[in-house]
Scaffold this active site. Structure first.
Site, PDB file in Angstrom:
ATOM      1  N   GLN A 233      -4.066  12.196   1.346  1.00  0.00           N
ATOM      2  CA  GLN A 233      -5.238  13.081   1.538  1.00  0.00           C
ATOM      3  C   GLN A 233      -4.993  14.174   2.716  1.00  0.00           C
ATOM      4  OE1 GLN A 233      -8.483  10.494   2.561  1.00  0.00           O
ATOM      5  NE2 GLN A 233      -8.426   9.846   0.427  1.00  0.00           N
TER       6      GLN A 233
ATOM      7  N   ASP B 263      -4.224   1.089  -1.804  1.00  0.00           N
ATOM      8  CA  ASP B 263      -5.361   0.742  -2.401  1.00  0.00           C
ATOM      9  C   ASP B 263      -5.435  -0.812  -3.396  1.00  0.00           C
ATOM     10  OD1 ASP B 263      -6.546   3.039  -1.494  1.00  0.00           O
ATOM     11  OD2 ASP B 263      -6.478   4.112  -3.441  1.00  0.00           O
TER      12      ASP B 263
ATOM     13  N   LYS C 138      -9.188   8.216 -10.482  1.00  0.00           N
ATOM     14  CA  LYS C 138      -9.982   8.866  -9.383  1.00  0.00           C
ATOM     15  C   LYS C 138      -9.279   9.824  -8.699  1.00  0.00           C
ATOM     16  CE  LYS C 138     -11.624   5.941  -6.039  1.00  0.00           C
ATOM     17  NZ  LYS C 138     -11.703   6.663  -4.589  1.00  0.00           N
TER      18      LYS C 138
ATOM     19  N   ARG D  69     -13.750  -2.032  -3.316  1.00  0.00           N
ATOM     20  CA  ARG D  69     -12.622  -2.810  -3.747  1.00  0.00           C
ATOM     21  C   ARG D  69     -12.584  -4.243  -3.231  1.00  0.00           C
ATOM     22  NH1 ARG D  69      -9.763   1.234  -6.344  1.00  0.00           N
ATOM     23  NH2 ARG D  69      -9.182   3.198  -5.191  1.00  0.00           N
TER      24      ARG D  69
ATOM     25  N   ARG E 111      -8.777  15.949  -7.956  1.00  0.00           N
ATOM     26  CA  ARG E 111      -7.822  17.178  -8.027  1.00  0.00           C
ATOM     27  C   ARG E 111      -8.099  18.061  -9.015  1.00  0.00           C
ATOM     28  NH1 ARG E 111      -6.166  12.920  -5.045  1.00  0.00           N
ATOM     29  NH2 ARG E 111      -4.535  13.008  -3.458  1.00  0.00           N
TER      30      ARG E 111
HETATM   31  C1  S3P Z   1      -6.210   8.873  -2.131  1.00  0.00           C
HETATM   32  C2  S3P Z   1      -5.274   8.666  -1.025  1.00  0.00           C
HETATM   33  C3  S3P Z   1      -5.334   7.256  -0.222  1.00  0.00           C
HETATM   34  C4  S3P Z   1      -6.299   6.301  -0.989  1.00  0.00           C
HETATM   35  C5  S3P Z   1      -7.373   6.794  -1.449  1.00  0.00           C
HETATM   36  C6  S3P Z   1      -7.375   7.808  -2.378  1.00  0.00           C
HETATM   37  C7  S3P Z   1      -5.995  10.227  -2.708  1.00  0.00           C
HETATM   38  O1  S3P Z   1      -6.060   7.510   0.823  1.00  0.00           O
HETATM   39  O2  S3P Z   1      -6.450   5.182  -0.012  1.00  0.00           O
HETATM   40  O3  S3P Z   1      -8.220   5.816  -2.177  1.00  0.00           O
HETATM   41  O4  S3P Z   1      -6.666  10.135  -3.884  1.00  0.00           O
HETATM   42  O5  S3P Z   1      -5.413  11.026  -2.075  1.00  0.00           O
HETATM   43  P1  S3P Z   1      -5.108   8.052   2.464  1.00  0.00           P
HETATM   44  O6  S3P Z   1      -4.200   9.165   1.739  1.00  0.00           O
HETATM   45  O7  S3P Z   1      -5.658   8.251   3.431  1.00  0.00           O
HETATM   46  O8  S3P Z   1      -4.123   7.001   2.724  1.00  0.00           O
END
Ligand code: S3P
Length: 436
Positions: free
Chosen positions: A168, A320, A22, A395, A27
């Protein structure tokens, strides 16, 4: 709201089909929309979250063609996006909203980004703050929540210390950095997944990495190549989805599960280390490098799990997977304790509260803490089938479906279709592999 009944199983066996990763799918799609030409993205995630990203990109003028698991995205270069007349809907997807916010901050038009009820409750100040520092004008409800109104501008490069370990947030600043003059620098407090850095390199951006610091050159600057190139790429299988099958395998002595072409990027495999330390039988086979990402097969068998404490710098690297890990607690010898994971409270649901509530419904002994939880091990008794309330969180639904396989009596997952946020075929695959 559809309910799914999970009947106890004797063991799980066979090869599970995983969706494409995912995080990587989001990206690749976003960078393809900023590149010139048509990118072909094979084994693209079937997750509803990634569909939200594709829908937003197409509303912004990228041509998106979906043909089974192959997605073709045609971009017109970094300045080729157009303003959308309607609000961009990120659905349930935090990644869509936070990463797109970075891209939209550097456009020459304004955008509105919204999402579902869960996403509208999740903190956005963490991306609003650095993007404002770069010059973007952003408005949000209470200055923290979606809907977000973003007026794109010519951005300035910043040096940013990310206050929270979040891939993120790092990614939002790096993507905005493509549209800034000069070089933007991001330093994270702890390591997080590095798919954005790898994907940026793959599409031709100029990136430098040094420990927990990443630098990106603005596309227009002297060191920037000025453009991104369309690519033909294969997305590895999603390890975060694979973990539900690895956990299910570990619950029964006769299990034997195989997962082909799984993404095994070292910033994602902490869960496999933790499970192995607890005694799980996991083998990684045929590892190879693929466009910066690592891909391989994973074989998992039944094992007696010891349990233990999970805390500190590891937490962001298995964020996750913590729901599945916590739910394994009652099946372990010593139980499982999770600390330093307050971030779990601001995910698709308050995952600490959702885990505690539903574990108790199944008869587990749980202590809820502000930054985690402590789940008692086997000595506290066997789990009983129960009605699970996943709070719309994919999840949580999937973790308790796995627990249901090894509980006494049937387990009913309410609102079960929320699993489609990351893994639409989850129950079909679980039932296919479960021997009853
Ligand atoms: C993700 C980063 C994580 C993760 C999310 C996917 C990503 O979040 O929990 O399911 O694809 O960058 P955070 O960066 O807010 O921890």
């Amino acid at each position: 709201m559809k309910k799914e009944t999970i009947k106890p199983a004797k063991y799980v066996s066979g090869a599970a089909e995983l969706p494409g990763d995912k995080s990587i799918s989001h990206r690749y799609a976003m960078l393809a929309a900023l590149a010139e030409g048509t990118s072909e993205l094979r084994h693209f995630s079937s997750a509803a979250d990634c569909r939200s990203t594709l829908d937003c990109l197409s509303a912004l003028g990228a041509a998106v063609k979906i043909d089974g698991n192959t997605v073709r995205v045609t971009g017109r270069g970094p300045r080729g996006l157009k303003s959308s007349w309607r609000a961009l809907d990120a659905g349930n997807s935090g990644t869509t909203m936070r990463l797109l916010a970075g891209i939209l901050a550097g456009q020459s038009f304004s955008s509105k980004l919204t999402g579902d009820a869960s996403l509208q409750k999740r903190p956005m100040k963490r991306v609003i703050a650095p993007l404002r520092e770069m010059g973007a004008e952003i408005r949000g409800r209470e200055d923290n929540f979606a809907p977000l109104e973003i007026r794109g501008v010519k951005l300035r490069a910043i040096e940013y210390q990310v206050p929270v370990a979040s891939a993120q947030v790092k990614s939002a600043v790096l993507l905005a950095g493509l549209f800034a003059d000069g070089m933007s620098t991001v330093t994270e407090p702890a390591r997080t997944r590095d798919h954005t850095e790898l994907a940026l390199e793959e599409f031709g951006a100029s990136i430098e990495k040094n420990g927990r610091t990443v630098r990106v050159h603005g596309l227009a600057g002297a060191n920037g190549s000025g453009r991104l190139t369309a690519k033909s790429l294969e997305v590895p299988g999603d390890l975060s989805s694979a973990v539900f099958f690895i956990a299910a395998a570990s619950l029964f002595p006769d299990s034997n599960v195989l997962l082909h072409n799984v993404g095994l990027n070292p910033t994602r495999t902490a869960i496999l280390d933790v499970l192995a330390e607890m005694g799980a039988s996991i083998q990684m086979l045929g590892l190879k490098s693929a466009r910066g990402e690592v891909v391989g097969d994973v074989a998992a068998k039944g094992a007696s799990l010891k349990g233990g404490v999970i805390a500190g710098e590891r937490i962001p690297l298995l964020i996750d997977e913590l729901p599945m890990l916590a739910v394994l607690g009652p099946f372990t010898e010593e139980g499982i304790e999770i600390r330093d994971a307050a971030e779990l409270r601001v995910k698709e649901s308050d995952r600490i509260a959702a885990l505690a509530e539903n574990l108790r419904r199944m008869g587990a002994k749980v202590e809820e803490r502000p930054d985690g939880l402590k789940v008692a091990g086997r000595g506290a008794g066997k789990l009983r089938g129960a009605e699970i309330e996943p709070r719309g969180d994919h999840r949580i639904a999937m973790a308790f479906a796995v627990a249901g396989l090894a509980a006494e009596g049937n387990t009913v997952i309410r609102d079960a279709e929320c699993a489609a946020v990351s893994f639409p075929a989850f129950y079909a695959e679980l039932n296919r592999l479960a021997e009853r």
